[in-house]
Design a protein around this motif. Structure first.
Motif, PDB file in Angstrom:
ATOM      1  N   GLY A 303       3.032 -11.782 -18.996  1.00 48.01           N
ATOM      2  CA  GLY A 303       2.420 -12.936 -18.944  1.00 48.01           C
ATOM      3  C   GLY A 303       2.012 -13.114 -17.643  1.00 48.01           C
ATOM      4  O   GLY A 303       1.741 -13.968 -17.171  1.00 48.01           O
ATOM      5  N   VAL A 304       2.018 -12.286 -16.685  1.00 49.77           N
ATOM      6  CA  VAL A 304       1.637 -12.277 -15.285  1.00 49.77           C
ATOM      7  C   VAL A 304      -0.078 -12.341 -15.186  1.00 49.77           C
ATOM      8  O   VAL A 304      -0.843 -11.486 -15.852  1.00 49.77           O
ATOM      9  N   ASP A 305      -0.321 -13.521 -14.684  1.00 52.33           N
ATOM     10  CA  ASP A 305      -1.944 -13.876 -14.357  1.00 52.33           C
ATOM     11  C   ASP A 305      -2.442 -13.212 -13.198  1.00 52.33           C
ATOM     12  O   ASP A 305      -3.511 -12.823 -13.195  1.00 52.33           O
ATOM     13  N   GLN A 306      -1.826 -13.398 -12.105  1.00 58.19           N
ATOM     14  CA  GLN A 306      -2.303 -12.877 -10.762  1.00 58.19           C
ATOM     15  C   GLN A 306      -1.097 -11.778 -10.140  1.00 58.19           C
ATOM     16  O   GLN A 306       0.086 -12.210 -10.215  1.00 58.19           O
ATOM     17  N   PHE A 307      -1.428 -10.681  -9.481  1.00 58.77           N
ATOM     18  CA  PHE A 307      -0.664  -9.947  -8.779  1.00 58.77           C
ATOM     19  C   PHE A 307      -1.178 -10.182  -7.131  1.00 58.77           C
ATOM     20  O   PHE A 307      -2.416  -9.827  -6.928  1.00 58.77           O
ATOM     21  N   ALA A 308      -0.380 -10.392  -6.529  1.00 56.33           N
ATOM     22  CA  ALA A 308      -0.747 -10.908  -5.059  1.00 56.33           C
ATOM     23  C   ALA A 308       0.195  -9.837  -4.031  1.00 56.33           C
ATOM     24  O   ALA A 308       1.255  -9.465  -4.118  1.00 56.33           O
ATOM     25  N   VAL A 309      -0.817  -9.012  -3.186  1.00 60.82           N
ATOM     26  CA  VAL A 309      -0.277  -7.720  -2.631  1.00 60.82           C
ATOM     27  C   VAL A 309       0.107  -8.078  -1.156  1.00 60.82           C
ATOM     28  O   VAL A 309      -0.819  -8.829  -0.206  1.00 60.82           O
ATOM     29  N   TYR A 310       1.509  -8.118  -0.981  1.00 60.93           N
ATOM     30  CA  TYR A 310       1.784  -8.364   0.579  1.00 60.93           C
ATOM     31  C   TYR A 310       1.452  -7.116   1.239  1.00 60.93           C
ATOM     32  O   TYR A 310       1.689  -5.955   0.733  1.00 60.93           O
ATOM     33  N   ALA A 311       0.698  -7.307   2.152  1.00 60.01           N
ATOM     34  CA  ALA A 311       0.254  -6.072   3.228  1.00 60.01           C
ATOM     35  C   ALA A 311       0.599  -6.110   4.442  1.00 60.01           C
ATOM     36  O   ALA A 311       0.118  -6.100   5.553  1.00 60.01           O
ATOM     37  N   MET A 312       2.032  -6.409   4.588  1.00 59.25           N
ATOM     38  CA  MET A 312       2.669  -6.234   6.005  1.00 59.25           C
ATOM     39  C   MET A 312       3.156  -4.980   6.308  1.00 59.25           C
ATOM     40  O   MET A 312       4.445  -4.665   6.039  1.00 59.25           O
ATOM     41  N   HIS A 313       2.251  -3.869   6.556  1.00 54.43           N
ATOM     42  CA  HIS A 313       2.521  -2.610   6.479  1.00 54.43           C
ATOM     43  C   HIS A 313       1.410  -1.866   7.353  1.00 54.43           C
ATOM     44  O   HIS A 313       0.421  -2.602   7.930  1.00 54.43           O
ATOM     45  N   ASP A 314       1.529  -0.341   7.543  1.00 57.17           N
ATOM     46  CA  ASP A 314       0.670   0.247   8.437  1.00 57.17           C
ATOM     47  C   ASP A 314      -0.655   0.596   7.829  1.00 57.17           C
ATOM     48  O   ASP A 314      -1.409   1.512   8.059  1.00 57.17           O
TER      49      ASP A 314
END
Length: 333
Positions: A303-314
């Motif tokens: 039932g997940v409608d959105q995946f939000a990418v945390y981009a705190m990396h290199d």
């Protein structure tokens, strides 16, 4: 499935704007930022530039809170952006972790958060609301629209999200915990007489595309520490073996020893040595593109409608591009 990009508003702001533009070109539909006034630059100023330099991207904080901004100011700021750029904002909101604690204050109560959700939404959409007991209405708003999505982990917070919010933000990508929490939110919505399927479900977590798992884990280990702050609050409230919170969420913080917010949300955070590889693998999306698409399909089925990418990396640009060329088309093609 929709996709979002989550960034910290580190200077220079032009880099944040550039990464958001890159995300939109790669098929992302949402641009999110942290909101912690002491640790990073002011996100609402930057949202104006992101909206100016994109065409359809929706922007908002992941997450703001009811304590660091007056509610009528929060509502007016969202409404101003919507008036300028056409209802392209979303208010992600929670109790407040880094924003409140860095300023020497405790996170907000759930009662205050619930009240703020209603007031900020009503004001931003042009309706009258009570602010500290006084009726307030922003007279210039016309056709305003502000979805309010609430971040939550524990039973009482999940129930509040189901009763009040337009969307639910879950900051981890473990399928077992996602299923448990989405069910709790939807059941609360149904008990409140709401349509449980009308709530948007957003899962947010670090994603790192590549074959070097050891390096990817080290770049994303900070996330287990960030989640651990909220888990520590849950353990303090409910107990470690209460049965009210899954031990799959709480057990890993047993060796946690304090937390230094100067390194909050950053690769190499020294406060996250207690986070085992197993937690990183469960909470994050790591490995080649196929591993990401497989896990995302499982989340979508829950039932997940959105995946939000945390981009705190290199590998910010490489991750955005890999999602645009391989992962988003595989999910939505």
């Amino acid at each position: 499935m929709d996709f979002g990009l989550v960034l910290q508003t580190d200077p220079p702001a032009s880099r944040v704007v550039g990464l958001m533009r890159r995300a939109e070109r790669n098929g992302f539909r949402y641009g999110w930022t942290f909101d912690s006034a002491v640790l990073w630059q002011e996100p609402f100023v930057i949202y104006s530039q992101v909206l100016e330099h994109t065409t359809k991207l929706r922007v908002g904080p992941m997450v703001t809170n009811p304590g660091t901004r007056a509610w009528e100011v929060t509502a007016s700021t969202f409404a101003t952006l919507n008036d300028m750029y056409g209802n392209r904002t979303v208010c992600g909101i929670g109790r407040g972790d880094s924003a409140m604690r860095v300023a020497g204050r405790a996170p907000n109560t759930l009662a205050r958060l619930g009240e703020a959700i209603d007031v900020i939404r009503d004001l931003a959409e042009g309706r009258e609301a009570l602010v500290d007991g006084s009726p307030v209405r922003i007279p210039w708003i016309r056709d305003g629209k502000l979805p309010v999505w609430m971040a939550a982990y524990g039973p009482k917070a999940l129930a509040l999200a189901g009763r009040k919010a337009d969307g639910f933000i879950l900051q981890l990508a473990d399928p077992f915990l996602t299923e448990w929490m989405v069910k709790a939110v939807r059941e609360a919505a149904e008990r409140a007489g709401r349509d449980p399927d009308a709530l948007t479900v957003c899962v947010a977590a670090p994603a790192y595309v590549g074959h070097d798992l050891a390096h990817a884990r080290d770049q994303c280990r900070w996330f287990g520490g960030m989640v651990g702050n909220h888990v520590a609050d849950l353990v303090a409230r409910y107990g470690e073996h209460s049965g009210l919170v899954p031990e799959a969420l709480t057990a890993y913080i047993k060796d946690r020893r304090g937390y230094d917010y100067r390194h909050h949300g950053r690769a190499g955070n020294p406060s996250t040595d207690f986070v085992p590889d197993e937690i990183i693998d469960r909470f994050c999306l790591l490995g080649p593109a196929e591993a990401h698409t497989d896990k995302l399909r499982r989340l979508r089925d829950l039932g997940v409608d959105q995946f939000a990418v945390y981009a705190m990396h290199d590998a910010k640009e490489a991750t955005i591009d890999a999602y645009g060329t391989e992962i988003i088309p595989a999910l939505n093609g």
